[in-house]
Write an enzyme that holds these catalytic residues in place. Structure first.
Site, short mmCIF file in Angstrom:
data_model
loop_
_atom_site.label_atom_id
_atom_site.label_comp_id
_atom_site.label_asym_id
_atom_site.label_seq_id
_atom_site.Cartn_x
_atom_site.Cartn_y
_atom_site.Cartn_z
N SER A 74 0.80 -1.44 0.18
CA SER A 74 -0.07 -0.09 -0.05
C SER A 74 1.06 1.60 0.11
CB SER A 74 -0.80 0.30 1.24
OG SER A 74 -1.48 1.28 1.12
N LYS B 202 -4.59 -6.98 3.15
CA LYS B 202 -4.78 -5.62 2.67
C LYS B 202 -6.00 -5.09 2.34
CE LYS B 202 -3.02 -2.87 -0.08
NZ LYS B 202 -4.07 -1.78 -0.90
N HIS C 177 -7.33 -3.47 5.05
CA HIS C 177 -7.05 -2.05 5.01
C HIS C 177 -7.79 -1.25 4.02
CE1 HIS C 177 -4.60 1.14 2.58
NE2 HIS C 177 -3.94 1.15 3.97
N ASN C 178 -7.81 -1.87 2.75
CA ASN C 178 -8.44 -1.65 1.48
C ASN C 178 -10.43 -0.44 1.84
OD1 ASN C 178 -6.26 -1.41 0.67
ND2 ASN C 178 -7.42 -1.92 -1.44
N GLU D 9 -10.22 1.86 4.50
CA GLU D 9 -9.69 3.12 3.69
C GLU D 9 -11.00 3.57 2.85
OE1 GLU D 9 -6.36 3.14 0.46
OE2 GLU D 9 -8.06 3.44 -1.31
C1 6PG Z 1 -2.98 1.71 -1.58
C2 6PG Z 1 -4.77 1.57 -1.66
C3 6PG Z 1 -5.11 0.78 -3.75
C4 6PG Z 1 -5.91 2.06 -4.48
C5 6PG Z 1 -6.92 0.99 -4.49
C6 6PG Z 1 -8.02 1.61 -3.81
O1 6PG Z 1 -3.35 0.79 0.26
O2 6PG Z 1 -2.40 1.76 -1.75
O3 6PG Z 1 -5.81 0.98 -1.74
O4 6PG Z 1 -4.32 -0.23 -3.55
O5 6PG Z 1 -6.01 2.50 -4.16
O6 6PG Z 1 -6.55 0.10 -5.18
O7 6PG Z 1 -8.67 1.60 -4.85
P1 6PG Z 1 -10.39 1.73 -5.21
O8 6PG Z 1 -10.54 3.26 -4.75
O9 6PG Z 1 -10.24 2.53 -7.33
O10 6PG Z 1 -11.11 0.47 -5.32
#
Ligand code: 6PG
Length: 479
Positions: free
Chosen positions: A128, A182, A185-186, A189
């Site tokens: 990430s 991961k 994590h997303n 996010e």
């Molecule tokens: C990271 C990000 C990266 C990316 C994802 C999410 O950890 O560097 O999470 O993996 O930005 O692909 O993207 P989307 O918003 O397009 O689902």
């Protein structure tokens, strides 16, 4: 053979990771790309990196010292399988293949099992930090075998971000554990971004401040307990002016949020595991709602409240929003860590939740001061069942809850969507409730389907003869 590490796939993330590797003492980096132009281009553009270019997989394998170690940086999907197959053909037992893409963890489990049969190690590693992280220091979440970690650990430590003096990488667990973490994590996010977006929307509608003025609010927040990369970049995005129209950029960007799927995976997986990641789910759904213009077009005339939002004390309102954001953020992380805990139990991974929070302190998109508090919480109680019950968070939630409730009420009253704020609060109140109406749901299930229930006052499983004389009988447990 001269290179101790190789990179396959030289799009932006792969090139940057290769340059990062090459910049660290002791590394010599072999590079390979399906179309050779990219390889040549990278070699020419960065002579300082001392790359060892390969035109074929055979050449690539020959350029690597044993155990050969290669990181695949291609778009997740079928392309990954093709590269793995090609590497398996030219590698030998003991060598290590790392997939650094955003693979679905169940694909990683499948690939690890298949590759292991050849004697080659396969490691799924979440990386990430976007393009900049790849170049300067990402947060890295590797899974795979202990054997591969011996070789891979020092290499990954050499390129990872550093937080509080520690590299942001740890051996998360076996096979798909790294990609699972991961994925979560997303998901976090997504929740964090949605919460920030709701905060912005409420402040804008409530105070009439311009995006540039709200940027100042976020910049100020970034000096306190909300300090994080996402708050920091939010201020930058809000401050940006569109060159063409002179308007704030945020006002000319189409309000339809995209998604590549990792947020949805987090929620799908949580549904399968029975973990309520409601804040993350709302964040994913909010993107879906935004992305149906045809539905929004026919819904514009739906009746809303008579009264709009009137804020008499803007400063107090903004402080309420800040605390609502903080409390909801605590919920999102708590739910995410709950999913990791449940995933570890289901897939037999020994995941150290404190170590995960530490490697997220730097390099990654959700990096934040706040992760130190999570690390402290797991440091004190490694098997904490609910993160938000750690003393630090109990104090913070106690401090924030009045504001949080006011903001959710205000948003609902004024007809402003705040799905992540409000669902996080409901989750919090659900956890707190002494009794839940789940008892009634059990009664309903027993009524129409003889699904049985348990009693609070004695062991056993029971069923009421609803269509008979409505006496209660002991029954087989059917869940
Ligand atoms: C990271 C990000 C990266 C990316 C994802 C999410 O950890 O560097 O999470 O993996 O930005 O692909 O993207 P989307 O918003 O397009 O689902």
């Amino acid at each position: 053979s001269v290179a101790n590490i190789g990179v396959v796939g030289l799009a932006v993330m792969g090139s940057n990771l290769a340059r990062n590797l090459a910049s660290r003492e002791g590394n010599t980096v072999a590079i390979f790309n399906r179309s050779h132009d990219k390889t040549d281009h990278l070699v020419q553009a960065h002579p300082e990196a001392g790359f060892v270019p390969a035109a074929t997989y055979e050449e690539f394998a020959a350029s690597l010292t044993k155990p050969r170690t290669a990181i695949i940086m291609v778009k997740a999907g079928a392309g990954t399988d093709a590269v793995i197959d090609a590497l398996v053909d030219v590698f030998e037992p003991g060598d290590i293949i790392v997939d650094g893409g955003n693979a679905l963890f169940t694909d990683t489990i499948r690939r690890e099992k298949a590759v292991r049969e050849t004697g080659i190690n396969f490691v799924g590693a979440g990386i990430s930090g976007g393009e900049e992280g790849a170049l300067l220091g990402p947060s890295i979440m590797p899974g795979g075998s202990d054997e591969s970690w011996v070789t891979l650990g020092p290499i990954l430590k050499s390129i990872a971000a550093v937080a509080e003096g520690e590299p942001c990488v740890t051996h998360v667990g076996h096979d798909g554990a790294g990609h699972f973490v991961k994925m979560v994590h997303n998901g976090i996010e997504y929740a964090d971004m949605q919460l920030i977006a709701e905060a912005y929307d409420l402040i804008r509608r409530g105070t009439g401040k311009t995006p540039a003025e709200i940027a100042d609010v976020f910049a100020e927040w970034n000096r306190g307990e909300l300090e994080s990369y996402l708050i920091e970049i939010t201020a930058e995005v809000l401050r940006q002016v569109d060159a063409e129209t002179g308007k704030p950029l945020v006002d000319v960007i189409l309000d339809q949020a995209g998604a590549k799927g990792t947020g949805a995976w987090t929620v799908q997986t949580a549904l399968n595991l029975g973990v309520p990641v409601s804040g993350i789910a709302e964040a994913v759904f909010a993107r879906s709602l935004s992305s149906h213009p045809e539905q929004r077009e026919v819904s514009g005339d739906l009746p809303g409240p008579v009264e709009g939002l009137t804020v008499t004390d803007p400063d107090a309102f903004i402080e309420d929003v800040r605390l609502a954001l903080y409390a909801s953020k605590i919920v999102a992380y708590s739910q995410g860590f709950d999913e990791i805990r449940a995933g570890a139990a289901e897939y037999d991974w020994n995941i150290d939740l404190g170590a995960v929070s530490k490697i997220w302190r730097g390099g990654c998109i959700i990096r934040a001061q706040f992760l130190n508090r999570i690390a402290d919480a797991y440091g004190q109680t490694p098997d904490l069942p609910v993160l938000l019950t750690a003393p630090y968070f109990v104090e913070a939630l106690g401090r924030a809850q009045g504001s949080w409730r006011r903001i959710v009420q205000t948003a609902a009253g004024a007809g402003i969507p705040a799905p992540a704020f409000s669902s996080s609060l409901s989750y919090y109140d659900g956890l707190r409730a002494e009794r839940l109406p789940a008892a009634l749901v059990q009664g309903q299930r027993d009524f129409f389907g003889a699904h049985t229930y348990k009693r609070i006052d004695k062991p056993g499983t029971f069923h009421t003869l609803w269509s008979g004389d409505r006496t209660e009988i002991e029954a087989e447990d059917t869940h």
